[in-house]
Design an enzyme around this catalytic site. Structure first.
Site, PDB file in Angstrom:
ATOM      1  N   ALA A 102     -42.422  -5.879 -28.292  1.00  0.00           N
ATOM      2  CA  ALA A 102     -42.864  -7.273 -28.112  1.00  0.00           C
ATOM      3  C   ALA A 102     -43.171  -7.429 -26.620  1.00  0.00           C
ATOM      4  O   ALA A 102     -43.018  -6.466 -25.852  1.00  0.00           O
ATOM      5  CB  ALA A 102     -41.777  -8.230 -28.568  1.00  0.00           C
ATOM      6  N   VAL A 103     -43.531  -8.623 -26.218  1.00  0.00           N
ATOM      7  CA  VAL A 103     -44.053  -8.776 -24.857  1.00  0.00           C
ATOM      8  C   VAL A 103     -43.072  -8.334 -23.765  1.00  0.00           C
ATOM      9  O   VAL A 103     -43.455  -7.643 -22.807  1.00  0.00           O
ATOM     10  CB  VAL A 103     -44.593 -10.212 -24.641  1.00  0.00           C
ATOM     11  CG1 VAL A 103     -43.470 -11.227 -24.720  1.00  0.00           C
ATOM     12  CG2 VAL A 103     -45.310 -10.326 -23.322  1.00  0.00           C
ATOM     13  N   GLY A 143     -40.589  -6.119 -23.973  1.00  0.00           N
ATOM     14  CA  GLY A 143     -40.453  -4.661 -24.010  1.00  0.00           C
ATOM     15  C   GLY A 143     -41.664  -3.983 -23.376  1.00  0.00           C
ATOM     16  O   GLY A 143     -41.520  -3.100 -22.517  1.00  0.00           O
ATOM     17  N   ARG A 186     -40.326  -0.302 -34.396  1.00  0.00           N
ATOM     18  CA  ARG A 186     -40.038  -0.086 -35.819  1.00  0.00           C
ATOM     19  C   ARG A 186     -41.330  -0.052 -36.628  1.00  0.00           C
ATOM     20  O   ARG A 186     -41.540   0.824 -37.460  1.00  0.00           O
ATOM     21  CB  ARG A 186     -39.091  -1.187 -36.326  1.00  0.00           C
ATOM     22  CG  ARG A 186     -38.524  -0.896 -37.678  1.00  0.00           C
ATOM     23  CD  ARG A 186     -37.322  -1.757 -37.977  1.00  0.00           C
ATOM     24  NE  ARG A 186     -37.520  -3.170 -37.613  1.00  0.00           N
ATOM     25  CZ  ARG A 186     -36.626  -4.131 -37.824  1.00  0.00           C
ATOM     26  NH1 ARG A 186     -35.477  -3.832 -38.385  1.00  0.00           N
ATOM     27  NH2 ARG A 186     -36.858  -5.369 -37.475  1.00  0.00           N
ATOM     28  N   THR A 187     -42.213  -1.018 -36.392  1.00  0.00           N
ATOM     29  CA  THR A 187     -43.536  -0.979 -37.028  1.00  0.00           C
ATOM     30  C   THR A 187     -44.397  -0.094 -36.129  1.00  0.00           C
ATOM     31  O   THR A 187     -44.787  -0.494 -35.028  1.00  0.00           O
ATOM     32  CB  THR A 187     -44.132  -2.407 -37.110  1.00  0.00           C
ATOM     33  OG1 THR A 187     -43.154  -3.245 -37.715  1.00  0.00           O
ATOM     34  CG2 THR A 187     -45.419  -2.442 -37.892  1.00  0.00           C
ATOM     35  N   ALA A 227     -31.729 -10.259 -30.523  1.00  0.00           N
ATOM     36  CA  ALA A 227     -30.266 -10.182 -30.477  1.00  0.00           C
ATOM     37  C   ALA A 227     -29.683 -10.380 -31.879  1.00  0.00           C
ATOM     38  O   ALA A 227     -30.274 -11.046 -32.712  1.00  0.00           O
ATOM     39  CB  ALA A 227     -29.722 -11.250 -29.529  1.00  0.00           C
ATOM     40  N   SER A 264     -33.857 -11.502 -16.876  1.00  0.00           N
ATOM     41  CA  SER A 264     -34.432 -12.841 -16.785  1.00  0.00           C
ATOM     42  C   SER A 264     -35.726 -12.834 -15.997  1.00  0.00           C
ATOM     43  O   SER A 264     -35.901 -12.052 -15.074  1.00  0.00           O
ATOM     44  CB  SER A 264     -33.458 -13.804 -16.106  1.00  0.00           C
ATOM     45  OG  SER A 264     -34.079 -15.067 -15.951  1.00  0.00           O
ATOM     46  N   ASN A 273     -28.399 -18.863 -18.084  1.00  0.00           N
ATOM     47  CA  ASN A 273     -29.192 -19.696 -18.992  1.00  0.00           C
ATOM     48  C   ASN A 273     -28.629 -21.113 -19.089  1.00  0.00           C
ATOM     49  O   ASN A 273     -29.386 -22.077 -19.166  1.00  0.00           O
ATOM     50  CB  ASN A 273     -29.252 -19.060 -20.383  1.00  0.00           C
ATOM     51  CG  ASN A 273     -30.297 -17.967 -20.454  1.00  0.00           C
ATOM     52  OD1 ASN A 273     -30.593 -17.312 -19.456  1.00  0.00           O
ATOM     53  ND2 ASN A 273     -30.858 -17.746 -21.618  1.00  0.00           N
ATOM     54  N   TYR A 290     -30.572 -24.541 -18.272  1.00  0.00           N
ATOM     55  CA  TYR A 290     -30.611 -25.772 -19.072  1.00  0.00           C
ATOM     56  C   TYR A 290     -30.333 -26.994 -18.182  1.00  0.00           C
ATOM     57  O   TYR A 290     -30.987 -28.023 -18.288  1.00  0.00           O
ATOM     58  CB  TYR A 290     -29.542 -25.750 -20.168  1.00  0.00           C
ATOM     59  CG  TYR A 290     -29.877 -25.051 -21.461  1.00  0.00           C
ATOM     60  CD1 TYR A 290     -30.415 -23.774 -21.475  1.00  0.00           C
ATOM     61  CD2 TYR A 290     -29.613 -25.660 -22.688  1.00  0.00           C
ATOM     62  CE1 TYR A 290     -30.680 -23.125 -22.674  1.00  0.00           C
ATOM     63  CE2 TYR A 290     -29.877 -25.017 -23.893  1.00  0.00           C
ATOM     64  CZ  TYR A 290     -30.404 -23.751 -23.878  1.00  0.00           C
ATOM     65  OH  TYR A 290     -30.657 -23.118 -25.066  1.00  0.00           O
TER      66      TYR A 290
HETATM   67  C1  6PG Z   1     -34.830 -16.103 -18.901  1.00  0.00           C
HETATM   68  C2  6PG Z   1     -34.709 -17.190 -19.944  1.00  0.00           C
HETATM   69  C3  6PG Z   1     -34.847 -16.661 -21.325  1.00  0.00           C
HETATM   70  C4  6PG Z   1     -34.600 -17.689 -22.430  1.00  0.00           C
HETATM   71  C5  6PG Z   1     -35.575 -18.804 -22.472  1.00  0.00           C
HETATM   72  C6  6PG Z   1     -35.482 -19.668 -23.707  1.00  0.00           C
HETATM   73  O1  6PG Z   1     -33.869 -15.974 -18.177  1.00  0.00           O
HETATM   74  O2  6PG Z   1     -35.881 -15.446 -18.794  1.00  0.00           O
HETATM   75  O3  6PG Z   1     -33.453 -17.759 -19.841  1.00  0.00           O
HETATM   76  O4  6PG Z   1     -33.919 -15.621 -21.454  1.00  0.00           O
HETATM   77  O5  6PG Z   1     -34.652 -17.044 -23.627  1.00  0.00           O
HETATM   78  O6  6PG Z   1     -35.447 -19.566 -21.343  1.00  0.00           O
HETATM   79  O7  6PG Z   1     -34.252 -20.283 -23.843  1.00  0.00           O
HETATM   80  P1  6PG Z   1     -34.097 -21.563 -24.800  1.00  0.00           P
HETATM   81  O8  6PG Z   1     -35.028 -21.346 -25.961  1.00  0.00           O
HETATM   82  O9  6PG Z   1     -32.695 -21.606 -25.225  1.00  0.00           O
HETATM   83  O10 6PG Z   1     -34.532 -22.735 -23.975  1.00  0.00           O
END
Ligand code: 6PG
Length: 482
Positions: A11-12, A14, A33-34, A76, A128, A187, A191
């Site tokens: 996916a993007v 990876g 996998r695919t 995950a 991240s 994370n 938020y």
């Molecule tokens: C990062 C982000 C990422 C996270 C998104 C979406 O550090 O690159 O934290 O890992 O998945 O920000 O998170 P939510 O869908 O919970 O807002």
């Protein structure tokens, strides 16, 4: 030629990590996998690179240099377990499996322990920075089996973001699930930062009646202050972005926030450890409240709710708002670091808080100038219990306090919901109050349930029960805290 590392999951994130590793001279074996995705990747973004394709796990393992390093960039949860179950029998003792997804850290604890029995090392790492970070330099937070770190370190530190001084935003976090734990707190803080920004936006838009151009300008200006950060920068961009009809796109987006769980886990963990992580928890609940769109629409009509306009000098208000945001952000990080300290003590991780701040300084979503100051604070005093007590941050809190109170009070008067800005102030008020009303609460507990209390005029650890009504007994219930 054999590969330095294998990556599973195209996916993007990876794909971009693989391309990043390739740019830094590592030979990567890519599997999905695919398997058609492997062909698409090799013919597309990976064309004319040294990236090698593998169409089965056996082929992937066969093509890797020992000790083998296999990184999972998959969803995950059970998918990670399924890959581990298939991979483990193919690997030798001393080989390494790495999980780069947003995994809940107890899962990483479990995987480190179960693979250890097989002689396989396991690393759970936070990554991240989104797509762009993965491609050009993410923040990487690895933890797990420490024996695995020397083999993985050159790759991770090469591909990670760097600070202005050239330091990699990647270092060993600690044993077991420590890396995923720190990513989870990252994370949660993400938020909180996002919610604080949205609260300022609503104050500007609905309270002060600013146009989108004015708001864009304000956030651009703020980005030149202590608030300088990726999230402030993208907020300015978003506010300036026009839809096809020339109006701001942001106003056409439905106001219900999604979430994938990391903020919620942070809040749950804080409750489990007894840490008052109020700001991040409020930010999770703010997303939950936003999701009740239909109920909110009905309630606004039923209650005749309208946000009052905020009068007075706009520039003065904007400056007060900037200070309220900055001070609240300090509280959010202070709470996040309190949580990390408690978890570190509880799990024996020996987290280095200066290093954590350094890892977040660049590449990740919460990257900011501010994290450089946090790093300095913990480098100066690794035992710092409350970030707000560090002289630099205390100075800011002292300077911002009056403006912060003004904004919080006005938000309550005008009906502008600012749960994070106001609860951060309430937290500071509680934290800086030597005597809280919990004495009364203890009396209530003892009154109705004989739960006992300690006395200010007796040593800690002695418990008393009073027969408050004369009709209760003298027998106290057992004293324990969770
Ligand atoms: C990062 C982000 C990422 C996270 C998104 C979406 O550090 O690159 O934290 O890992 O998945 O920000 O998170 P939510 O869908 O919970 O807002």
């Amino acid at each position: 030629m054999k590969g330095d590392i294998g990556v599973i999951g195209l996916a993007v994130m990876g794909q971009n990590l693989i391309l990043n590793m390739n740019d830094h001279g590592f030979t990567v074996v890519a599997h999905n996998r695919t398997t058609s995705k492997v062909d698409e990747f090799l013919a597309g973004p990976a064309k004319d690179t040294n990236i090698i394709g593998a169409y089965s796990l056996e082929e992937l393992v066969e093509k890797l240099e020992k000790p083998r390093k296999v990184m999972l960039m998959v969803r995950a949860g059970s998918v990670v377990d399924a890959f581990i179950d298939q991979l483990a029998p193919l690997l030798d003792e001393g080989d390494i499996i790495i999980d780069g997804g947003n995994t809940n850290y107890p899962d990483t604890n479990r995987r480190v322990a179960s693979l250890k029995e097989k002689g396989i090392h396991f690393i759970g790492t936070g990554v991240s920075g989104g797509e762009e970070g993965a491609r050009f330099g993410p923040s990487i937070m690895p933890g797990g089996s420490p024996q695995a770190w020397p083999a993985v370190k050159p790759i991770f530190q090469a591909i990670s973001a760097k600070t202005d001084a050239g330091e990699p935003c990647c270092d060993w976090v600690g044993n077991d699930g420590a890396g995923h734990f720190v990513k989870m707190v990252h994370n949660g803080i993400e938020y909180g930062d996002m919610q604080l920004i949205t609260e300022a936006y609503q104050f500007m838009k609905d309270g002060l009646g600013l146009s989108h151009e004015e708001m864009q300008q304000t956030f651009s200006d703020w980005n030149k202050t202590e608030l300088n950060s990726y999230l402030i920068e993208i907020t300015a961009d978003i506010l300036g972005y026009k839809d096809e009809d020339g109006s701001p796109l942001v106003e056409k987006i439905l106001d219900t926030a999604g979430q994938k769980g990391t903020g919620k886990w942070t809040g749950i963990n804080a409750l489990d450890l007894g840490i008052p992580l109020t700001l991040i928890s409020e930010s999770v609940f703010a997303r939950c409240l936003s999701a009740l769109k239909e109920q909110r629409v009905a309630a606004e009509a039923q209650f005749g709710k309208a946000i009052e306009k905020v009068s007075g000098d706009k520039q003065e208000w904007l400056d007060a708002l900037r200070q309220a945001l900055l001070a609240s952000k300090i509280i959010s990080y202070a709470q996040g670091f309190m949580l990390m300290r408690e978890a570190s003590d509880e799990n024996g991780w020996e987290l280095n808080y200066g290093n954590v701040a350094l890892m977040w300084r660049g590449g990740c979503i919460i990257r900011s100038a501010f994290l450089g100051n946090i790093r300095d604070a913990y480098d100066a005093n690794p035992e710092l219990a409350f970030l707000g007590s560090d002289p630099y941050f205390k100075g800011i809190l002292d300077n911002c306090l009056a403006a912060w109170r003004k904004v919080a009070a006005k938000s309550l008067e005008a009906g502008i919901p600012m749960p994070c800005t106001t609860s951060a102030l309430t937290f500071l008020d509680g934290y800086t109050t030597a005597r809280l009303p919990a004495n009364l609460l203890q009396a209530q507990r003892d009154y109705f349930g004989a739960h006992t209390y300690e006395r200010v005029d007796r040593p800690r650890g002695e418990f008393f029960h009073t027969n408050w009504t004369g009709t209760g007994g003298d027998t106290a219930s057992t004293t324990y805290d969770v």
